[in-house]
Design an enzyme around this catalytic site. Structure first.
Site, PDB file in Angstrom:
ATOM      1  N   GLU A 193      50.610  -1.741  83.748  1.00 22.61           N
ATOM      2  CA  GLU A 193      49.790  -2.937  83.479  1.00 22.61           C
ATOM      3  C   GLU A 193      50.399  -4.174  84.130  1.00 22.61           C
ATOM      4  O   GLU A 193      49.711  -5.170  84.332  1.00 22.61           O
ATOM      5  CB  GLU A 193      49.677  -3.161  81.970  1.00 22.61           C
ATOM      6  CG  GLU A 193      48.577  -2.381  81.292  1.00 22.61           C
ATOM      7  CD  GLU A 193      47.184  -2.879  81.652  1.00 22.61           C
ATOM      8  OE1 GLU A 193      46.898  -4.053  81.483  1.00 22.61           O
ATOM      9  OE2 GLU A 193      46.385  -2.044  82.121  1.00 22.61           O
ATOM     10  N   SER A 250      55.533  -1.021  82.208  1.00 21.75           N
ATOM     11  CA  SER A 250      54.175  -0.472  82.300  1.00 21.75           C
ATOM     12  C   SER A 250      53.492  -0.823  83.612  1.00 21.75           C
ATOM     13  O   SER A 250      53.691  -1.918  84.168  1.00 21.75           O
ATOM     14  CB  SER A 250      53.346  -1.053  81.148  1.00 21.75           C
ATOM     15  OG  SER A 250      51.973  -0.889  81.391  1.00 21.75           O
ATOM     16  N   TYR A 286      49.370  -8.632  77.045  1.00 24.34           N
ATOM     17  CA  TYR A 286      50.248  -7.449  76.996  1.00 24.34           C
ATOM     18  C   TYR A 286      50.988  -7.290  78.334  1.00 24.34           C
ATOM     19  O   TYR A 286      52.208  -7.105  78.366  1.00 24.34           O
ATOM     20  CB  TYR A 286      49.413  -6.187  76.700  1.00 24.34           C
ATOM     21  CG  TYR A 286      50.157  -4.894  76.904  1.00 24.34           C
ATOM     22  CD1 TYR A 286      51.002  -4.391  75.915  1.00 24.34           C
ATOM     23  CD2 TYR A 286      50.038  -4.163  78.093  1.00 24.34           C
ATOM     24  CE1 TYR A 286      51.702  -3.203  76.102  1.00 24.34           C
ATOM     25  CE2 TYR A 286      50.729  -2.974  78.291  1.00 24.34           C
ATOM     26  CZ  TYR A 286      51.550  -2.501  77.294  1.00 24.34           C
ATOM     27  OH  TYR A 286      52.243  -1.326  77.478  1.00 24.34           O
TER      28      TYR A 286
HETATM   29  P1  NAP Z   1      52.255   3.777  70.670  1.00 28.74           P
HETATM   30  O1  NAP Z   1      51.784   5.152  70.395  1.00 28.74           O
HETATM   31  O2  NAP Z   1      51.342   2.624  70.433  1.00 28.74           O
HETATM   32  O3  NAP Z   1      53.598   3.549  69.814  1.00 28.74           O
HETATM   33  C1  NAP Z   1      54.166   2.265  69.650  1.00 28.74           C
HETATM   34  C2  NAP Z   1      55.332   2.364  68.695  1.00 28.74           C
HETATM   35  O4  NAP Z   1      55.913   1.053  68.523  1.00 28.74           O
HETATM   36  C3  NAP Z   1      54.967   2.839  67.281  1.00 28.74           C
HETATM   37  O5  NAP Z   1      55.960   3.716  66.843  1.00 28.74           O
HETATM   38  C4  NAP Z   1      55.009   1.544  66.474  1.00 28.74           C
HETATM   39  O6  NAP Z   1      55.285   1.734  65.118  1.00 28.74           O
HETATM   40  C5  NAP Z   1      56.177   0.842  67.137  1.00 28.74           C
HETATM   41  N1  NAP Z   1      56.260  -0.601  66.852  1.00 28.74           N
HETATM   42  C6  NAP Z   1      55.319  -1.533  67.100  1.00 28.74           C
HETATM   43  N2  NAP Z   1      55.770  -2.739  66.724  1.00 28.74           N
HETATM   44  C7  NAP Z   1      57.021  -2.571  66.221  1.00 28.74           C
HETATM   45  C8  NAP Z   1      58.014  -3.435  65.661  1.00 28.74           C
HETATM   46  N3  NAP Z   1      57.807  -4.740  65.538  1.00 28.74           N
HETATM   47  N4  NAP Z   1      59.202  -2.902  65.265  1.00 28.74           N
HETATM   48  C9  NAP Z   1      59.429  -1.586  65.372  1.00 28.74           C
HETATM   49  N5  NAP Z   1      58.521  -0.712  65.877  1.00 28.74           N
HETATM   50  C10 NAP Z   1      57.335  -1.204  66.294  1.00 28.74           C
HETATM   51  O7  NAP Z   1      52.759   3.635  72.178  1.00 28.74           O
HETATM   52  P2  NAP Z   1      53.128   4.796  73.247  1.00 28.74           P
HETATM   53  O8  NAP Z   1      51.908   5.182  73.987  1.00 28.74           O
HETATM   54  O9  NAP Z   1      53.975   5.814  72.603  1.00 28.74           O
HETATM   55  O10 NAP Z   1      54.004   3.953  74.279  1.00 28.74           O
HETATM   56  C11 NAP Z   1      55.404   3.801  74.122  1.00 28.74           C
HETATM   57  C12 NAP Z   1      55.872   2.591  74.903  1.00 28.74           C
HETATM   58  O11 NAP Z   1      55.563   2.754  76.274  1.00 28.74           O
HETATM   59  C13 NAP Z   1      55.224   1.260  74.508  1.00 28.74           C
HETATM   60  O12 NAP Z   1      56.183   0.253  74.687  1.00 28.74           O
HETATM   61  C14 NAP Z   1      54.106   1.094  75.518  1.00 28.74           C
HETATM   62  O13 NAP Z   1      53.780  -0.278  75.668  1.00 28.74           O
HETATM   63  C15 NAP Z   1      54.768   1.679  76.741  1.00 28.74           C
HETATM   64  N6  NAP Z   1      53.872   2.264  77.752  1.00 28.74           N
HETATM   65  C16 NAP Z   1      52.974   3.208  77.397  1.00 28.74           C
HETATM   66  C17 NAP Z   1      52.173   3.799  78.355  1.00 28.74           C
HETATM   67  C18 NAP Z   1      51.176   4.867  78.001  1.00 28.74           C
HETATM   68  O14 NAP Z   1      50.309   5.150  78.835  1.00 28.74           O
HETATM   69  N7  NAP Z   1      51.268   5.487  76.847  1.00 28.74           N
HETATM   70  C19 NAP Z   1      52.328   3.431  79.704  1.00 28.74           C
HETATM   71  C20 NAP Z   1      53.294   2.487  80.031  1.00 28.74           C
HETATM   72  C21 NAP Z   1      54.077   1.918  79.049  1.00 28.74           C
HETATM   73  P3  NAP Z   1      54.125   1.979  64.009  1.00 28.74           P
HETATM   74  O15 NAP Z   1      53.891   3.465  64.028  1.00 28.74           O
HETATM   75  O16 NAP Z   1      54.764   1.468  62.777  1.00 28.74           O
HETATM   76  O17 NAP Z   1      52.920   1.192  64.446  1.00 28.74           O
HETATM   77  O1  G4F Z   2      42.978   3.583  77.607  1.00 26.34           O
HETATM   78  P1  G4F Z   2      43.079   2.133  77.813  1.00 26.34           P
HETATM   79  O2  G4F Z   2      42.873   1.258  76.631  1.00 26.34           O
HETATM   80  O3  G4F Z   2      44.482   1.889  78.513  1.00 26.34           O
HETATM   81  P2  G4F Z   2      45.090   0.671  79.367  1.00 26.34           P
HETATM   82  O4  G4F Z   2      44.434  -0.615  79.077  1.00 26.34           O
HETATM   83  O5  G4F Z   2      45.116   1.113  80.793  1.00 26.34           O
HETATM   84  O6  G4F Z   2      46.571   0.577  78.791  1.00 26.34           O
HETATM   85  C1  G4F Z   2      47.339   1.757  78.539  1.00 26.34           C
HETATM   86  O7  G4F Z   2      48.082   2.089  79.687  1.00 26.34           O
HETATM   87  C2  G4F Z   2      49.078   1.116  80.067  1.00 26.34           C
HETATM   88  C3  G4F Z   2      49.741   1.645  81.348  1.00 26.34           C
HETATM   89  O8  G4F Z   2      48.986   1.218  82.446  1.00 26.34           O
HETATM   90  C4  G4F Z   2      50.056   0.960  78.926  1.00 26.34           C
HETATM   91  F1  G4F Z   2      51.031   0.083  79.282  1.00 26.34           F
HETATM   92  C5  G4F Z   2      49.326   0.456  77.693  1.00 26.34           C
HETATM   93  O9  G4F Z   2      50.255   0.375  76.605  1.00 26.34           O
HETATM   94  C6  G4F Z   2      48.243   1.476  77.336  1.00 26.34           C
HETATM   95  O10 G4F Z   2      48.894   2.668  76.951  1.00 26.34           O
HETATM   96  O11 G4F Z   2      42.000   1.652  78.916  1.00 26.34           O
HETATM   97  C7  G4F Z   2      41.916   2.270  80.177  1.00 26.34           C
HETATM   98  C8  G4F Z   2      40.675   1.777  80.910  1.00 26.34           C
HETATM   99  C9  G4F Z   2      40.493   0.237  80.927  1.00 26.34           C
HETATM  100  O12 G4F Z   2      40.125  -0.143  82.225  1.00 26.34           O
HETATM  101  C10 G4F Z   2      39.364  -0.024  79.965  1.00 26.34           C
HETATM  102  O13 G4F Z   2      38.593  -1.179  80.254  1.00 26.34           O
HETATM  103  O14 G4F Z   2      39.516   2.281  80.230  1.00 26.34           O
HETATM  104  C11 G4F Z   2      38.559   1.240  80.145  1.00 26.34           C
HETATM  105  N1  G4F Z   2      37.647   1.529  79.021  1.00 26.34           N
HETATM  106  C12 G4F Z   2      36.315   1.725  79.121  1.00 26.34           C
HETATM  107  N2  G4F Z   2      35.769   1.901  77.894  1.00 26.34           N
HETATM  108  C13 G4F Z   2      37.997   1.594  77.719  1.00 26.34           C
HETATM  109  C14 G4F Z   2      36.814   1.835  77.025  1.00 26.34           C
HETATM  110  N3  G4F Z   2      39.190   1.484  77.107  1.00 26.34           N
HETATM  111  C15 G4F Z   2      39.222   1.626  75.769  1.00 26.34           C
HETATM  112  N4  G4F Z   2      40.401   1.536  75.139  1.00 26.34           N
HETATM  113  N5  G4F Z   2      38.080   1.840  75.029  1.00 26.34           N
HETATM  114  C16 G4F Z   2      36.850   1.949  75.606  1.00 26.34           C
HETATM  115  O15 G4F Z   2      35.845   2.125  74.928  1.00 26.34           O
END
Ligand code: NAP
Ligand code: G4F
Length: 330
Positions: A126, A124, A148
């Site tokens: 992050e 990520s 995280y």
């Molecule tokens: P998400 O919607 O939160 O999905 C997370 C998945 O992980 C869900 O299917 C959840 O299952 C499963 N999970 C959590 N704990 C588990 C465990 N102990 N054993 C088995 N399964 C488990 O996340 P996403 O946005 O699709 O992201 C996918 C991956 O990419 C994650 O690793 C996230 O950290 C990473 N990532 C995401 C972003 C982004 O912007 N979306 C960016 C960079 C990296 P349940 O449905 O049962 O909760």
């Molecule tokens: O949407 P966010 O919660 O995403 P964040 O923290 O960037 O993390 C997501 O992206 C990562 C990749 O860079 C993934 F690895 C991670 O699993 C996840 O998918 O917050 C984005 C930004 C932050 O700066 C936060 O402080 O939005 C700001 N924000 C402002 N108001 C808020 C809010 N975020 C959330 N969730 N809720 C608010 O009300």
């Protein structure tokens, strides 16, 4: 027919990746953890075409068993505790899922078929946290700002380590934020588009948010799962930054979303100090040039298109599910 296992198949990315792999002719297996109610909202339309297996990233033998049963060529590790604020509330659990869980899965692969199974790890942006370089690329040093982010750095390096120690085909995709109408409502993009739809239909009066100044490189999840797949189709394993190369503030996101329905965001958004994070990631912007050159990958959906698509998906969902009498349009 190639076989793939996806951990986190019930999540946003898991659902898009399962669709992509099915369209590429794969036999798709998803890992789901046991819960008292089914959580198949995002994969309901796929359950007759994919095979689900109960296992957990916390349980080593359950992972080994699935790999022994399926004998896949590819494993995509998407499962994680993925919400940054929860990682301060549950730091140990986040470490167990998001960091140590990666080692458990890599160990399962090493035991079952280290030369035959290719592994994708969901790293990520992050990990860049307090950024040491702008834009961020594969060589930019990590400086995570949340439990995280720290856990993801561990997952990243253990993946590199298994590649270098055992010659396994393991890759880390360093993905910047990617969103869609399937995004969890706790993340800011979906919280905003859902909030805008509710306000437009008279189902809410305000939208409470935290830091409006932070900036993110937001892309469309459907584009990003293609990059994951491409990373496992190369001759040699390597790590890639996946991003759009553009950054926008939360304030711009909010303005764009309210503009979609012709409302002035300043009348509805309340800045709530309770939502400010203990440590913030102020600016993320990725340099995807390596992925563009080597993988031939390019994002298709622009930022305004993404926001629009999410706003209208949320509007349509409420229009479908909430009776007209209950709504009082803004
Ligand atoms: P998400 O919607 O939160 O999905 C997370 C998945 O992980 C869900 O299917 C959840 O299952 C499963 N999970 C959590 N704990 C588990 C465990 N102990 N054993 C088995 N399964 C488990 O996340 P996403 O946005 O699709 O992201 C996918 C991956 O990419 C994650 O690793 C996230 O950290 C990473 N990532 C995401 C972003 C982004 O912007 N979306 C960016 C960079 C990296 P349940 O449905 O049962 O909760
Ligand atoms: O949407 P966010 O919660 O995403 P964040 O923290 O960037 O993390 C997501 O992206 C990562 C990749 O860079 C993934 F690895 C991670 O699993 C996840 O998918 O917050 C984005 C930004 C932050 O700066 C936060 O402080 O939005 C700001 N924000 C402002 N108001 C808020 C809010 N975020 C959330 N969730 N809720 C608010 O009300």
């Amino acid at each position: 027919m190639k076989k793939a296992v996806i951990t986190g198949v019930t999540g946003q990315d898991g659902s898009y990746l399962a669709e992509l792999l099915l369209s590429e002719g794969y036999q798709v297996h998803g890992i789901v953890r046991r819960s008292s109610t089914e959580n198949f909202e995002r994969i309901g339309h796929l359950t007759d075409r994919i095979t689900l297996h109960q296992a957990d990233l916390l349980d080593q033998s359950s992972l080994t068993t699935v790999l022994e049963e399926v004998r896949p060529q590819e494993v995509y590790n998407l499962a994680a505790q993925s919400f940054v604020p929860t990682s301060w509330k549950q730091p140990v659990l986040t470490t167990e899922f998001t960091a140590t869980g990666v080692t458990r899965l890599l160990e399962a692969v090493r035991q079952v078929d280290p030369k035959g199974i290719r592994v994708y790890q969901a790293s990520s942006s992050e990990m860049f946290g307090k950024v040491q370089e702008v834009p961020q690329r594969e060589q930019t040093p990590f400086y995570p700002r949340s439990p995280y982010g720290v856990a993801k750095v561990y997952g990243h390096w253990i993946t590199v380590n298994y590649r270098e120690s055992y010659g396994m085909y393991c890759v880390s995709g360093i993905l910047f934020n990617h969103e869609s109408e399937r995004r969890g409502k706790e993340f800011v993009t979906r919280k905003v588009t859902d909030g805008v739809a509710k306000i437009k239909l008279g189902l809410a009066r305000e939208l409470r948010l935290g830091n409006l100044d932070s900036k993110r490189d937001w892309g469309f999840a459907g584009d990003y799962v293609r990059a994951m797949w491409l990373m496992l189709q190369q001759e040699a394993p390597d790590d890639y930054v996946i991003a759009t190369g553009e950054t926008h503030s939360v304030r711009e996101l909010v303005q764009n979303a309210f503009d979609c329905v012709g409302l002035d965001w300043k009348k509805y958004v309340v800045e709530d100090p309770a939502m400010i994070r203990p440590a913030e990631v102020d600016l993320l912007i990725g340099d995807p040039s390596k992925a563009m050159k080597v993988l031939g990958w390019k994002p298709q959906v622009t930022f305004p298109e993404l926001v629009r698509r999410m706003v209208f998906a949320d509007l349509q969902r409420y229009q479908r599910t909430v009776p007209v009498e209950t709504r009082k349009a803004a």
